[in-house]
Design a protein around this motif. Structure first.
Motif, PDB file in Angstrom:
ATOM      1  N   SER A   1     -21.922   2.086  25.397  1.00 41.20           N
ATOM      2  CA  SER A   1     -21.463   3.331  24.780  1.00 41.20           C
ATOM      3  C   SER A   1     -21.706   4.527  25.701  1.00 41.20           C
ATOM      4  O   SER A   1     -20.841   5.399  25.853  1.00 41.20           O
ATOM      5  CB  SER A   1     -22.180   3.534  23.444  1.00 41.20           C
ATOM      6  OG  SER A   1     -21.760   4.729  22.826  1.00 41.20           O
TER       7      SER A   1
ATOM      8  N   GLU B   1     -17.759   5.248  21.099  1.00 37.45           N
ATOM      9  CA  GLU B   1     -18.681   4.725  20.090  1.00 37.45           C
ATOM     10  C   GLU B   1     -18.462   3.222  19.955  1.00 37.45           C
ATOM     11  O   GLU B   1     -17.328   2.766  19.794  1.00 37.45           O
ATOM     12  CB  GLU B   1     -18.441   5.409  18.745  1.00 37.45           C
ATOM     13  CG  GLU B   1     -18.724   6.906  18.747  1.00 37.45           C
ATOM     14  CD  GLU B   1     -18.498   7.523  17.384  1.00 37.45           C
ATOM     15  OE1 GLU B   1     -18.216   6.753  16.432  1.00 37.45           O
ATOM     16  OE2 GLU B   1     -18.591   8.753  17.266  1.00 37.45           O
TER      17      GLU B   1
ATOM     18  N   ALA C   1     -14.743   0.794  27.539  1.00 38.72           N
ATOM     19  CA  ALA C   1     -15.728   0.096  26.712  1.00 38.72           C
ATOM     20  C   ALA C   1     -15.264  -1.316  26.380  1.00 38.72           C
ATOM     21  O   ALA C   1     -16.066  -2.255  26.349  1.00 38.72           O
ATOM     22  CB  ALA C   1     -15.982   0.890  25.431  1.00 38.72           C
TER      23      ALA C   1
END
Length: 432
Positions: free
Chosen positions: A229, A235, A256
């Protein structure tokens, strides 16, 4: 009010990022306390706090949630519900059976209450929306949406609500579809909804993950998932022990996602899982797990073999895991070639307990010699044989007859279908 339940039931309240619990709290005004750390198995307690009226309203909802059920109230505008029930092809009772839900319609309140499993409630929503769109296609339209985009639309709830209030329309998300209703300028509203869906899909991503890999993705005290993150700027969290949910700017989401997939590849390289014959579990483990412990010491890995034959191997590198797997597979082959050394799974942990589980299975699977036998000729042979000595008592005659028949016809000692039914190697049977 304190309620006793199992840890698995308490997890239903904490699922969907606590949305189930939050929905009950919003609807009734209570506070629901779920233990932060739930035991793997066994009982636990949850607490429902509020005044008497609030707790009374919340308890049925909490009881449903503990059973894994979801309650949702679908609200309708104008005569939507009446038209849906009386003019559409929607068959409520059949839909309730198909979705395994309880459906209660209230035309006066213009709402439909649906209670059932999460998948069933989603199915009811989708069918209801489809029927509404079919009733008035000039005012309703259904837009398909993926799971990741649906999560993004939920985060846009305030933005969508403000738009609907300004343009006198409604946008309702239900499972994999979005129902759009507008009395005027439907195409304009539809264009806005499609833009939101595309934006939500770009800002949200779901990566499927096995339950066994979740601790590895999270890392020690959340080190790995927090590192992903921080490095990507998105997130990242675990969703329902099934997916890794990534949310943020499109560039951060893609970065991510790549990091999560790399972590999963690393996990796959350092872990192996396969299944062996459960009859060979004892032989592979060895007396007091001696063989498993030897493999662990030699290759510096962790080996776990369940009673049902599932083998899990984990280590620090893929090479050692592969070598350990080959060692387990060699043990399996040795057990097959030496059935007399097989240790039963139930006695695998104690020394000196050896059996012939695999050997017995091989014996059972050995094909029998079958020949064409005329049953009438066998019967004639029995009738012509002097089996019954005259003047014998009833019970001794029966016992002697069975022995004589067994000897005369060459019946084996094994019984088939009960103690009074014998089968020969030639394929015929005699029942007394």
């Amino acid at each position: 009010k304190e309620l006793s339940c199992t840890a698995k039931q308490a997890q239903f309240l904490a699922s969907d990022r606590g949305e189930v619990r939050a929905a009950i709290e919003r609807a009734t005004g209570v506070f629901i306390r779920v233990p932060r750390e739930l035991p793997a198995i066994g009982p636990t307690q949850i607490t429902v706090r509020g005044n008497a009226r609030q707790v009374g309203e919340a308890l049925p909802l909490v009881s449903e949630a503990l059973q894994g059920l979801v309650r949702e109230v679908l609200k309708f505008d104008g005569e939507e519900l009446a038209r849906l029930l009386h003019e559409s092809d929607l068959q409520v009772q059949r839909l309730a059976l198909e979705a395994r839900c309880r459906i209660r319609s209230d035309e006066a309140a213009k709402e439909m209450c649906v209670v059932g499993p999460k998948e069933g409630v989603a199915l009811v929503r989708e069918r209801v929306f489809e029927q509404l769109a079919a009733l008035a296609p000039e005012h309703y339209r259904v837009v398909p949406v993926e799971a990741a985009a649906r999560l993004g639309l939920e985060d846009m709830a305030k933005r969508i609500q403000a738009y609907c209030g300004k343009h006198a329309c409604s946008v309702r998300v239900a499972g994999d579809v979005v129902l759009v209703h507008a009395s005027e300028a439907l195409e304009e509203v539809l264009g806005a909804v499609k833009t939101w869906v595309e934006e939500a899909a770009a800002q949200n991503c779901l990566v499927a993950v096995e339950k066994e890999a979740i601790p590895f993705v999270i890392g020690a005290k959340g080190a790995r998932i927090n590192g992903i993150s921080k490095e990507s700027g998105a997130e990242v969290h675990i969703l329902d022990d099934t997916f890794v949910h990534i949310a943020g700017k499109p560039e951060a989401v893609q970065k991510a996602k790549a990091l999560v997939e790399a972590a999963l590849e690393e996990y796959a390289a350092c872990h192996a899982s396969f299944v062996i014959d459960e009859a060979l579990v004892g032989a592979v483990k060895g007396a007091r797990n001696a063989r498993v412990m030897a493999i662990q010491r030699e290759f510096m890995v962790r080996v776990s073999i369940d009673r049902d034959g599932r083998v899990s191997i984990s280590g620090n590198d893929g090479k050692s895991v592969q070598q350990a797997r080959e060692a387990v597979e060699r043990a399996v082959e040795e057990a097959k070639q030496n059935p007399e050394t097989v240790v039963s799974a139930g006695n695998a942990g104690s020394a000196g307990n050896t059996g012939s589980v695999w050997g017995a299975r091989v014996a059972r699977e050995r094909p029998r010699r079958e020949e064409e036998v005329d049953a009438r000729s066998v019967w004639e042979k029995l009738k012509s044989a002097p089996l019954l000595p005259p003047g014998s008592a009833k019970k001794p005659v029966q016992l002697e007859m069975k022995k004589d028949v067994n000897r005369l016809l060459g019946l084996n000692e094994a019984t088939v279908g009960g103690s009074d039914c014998y089968k020969s190697e030639s394929g015929y049977s005699v029942a007394f």
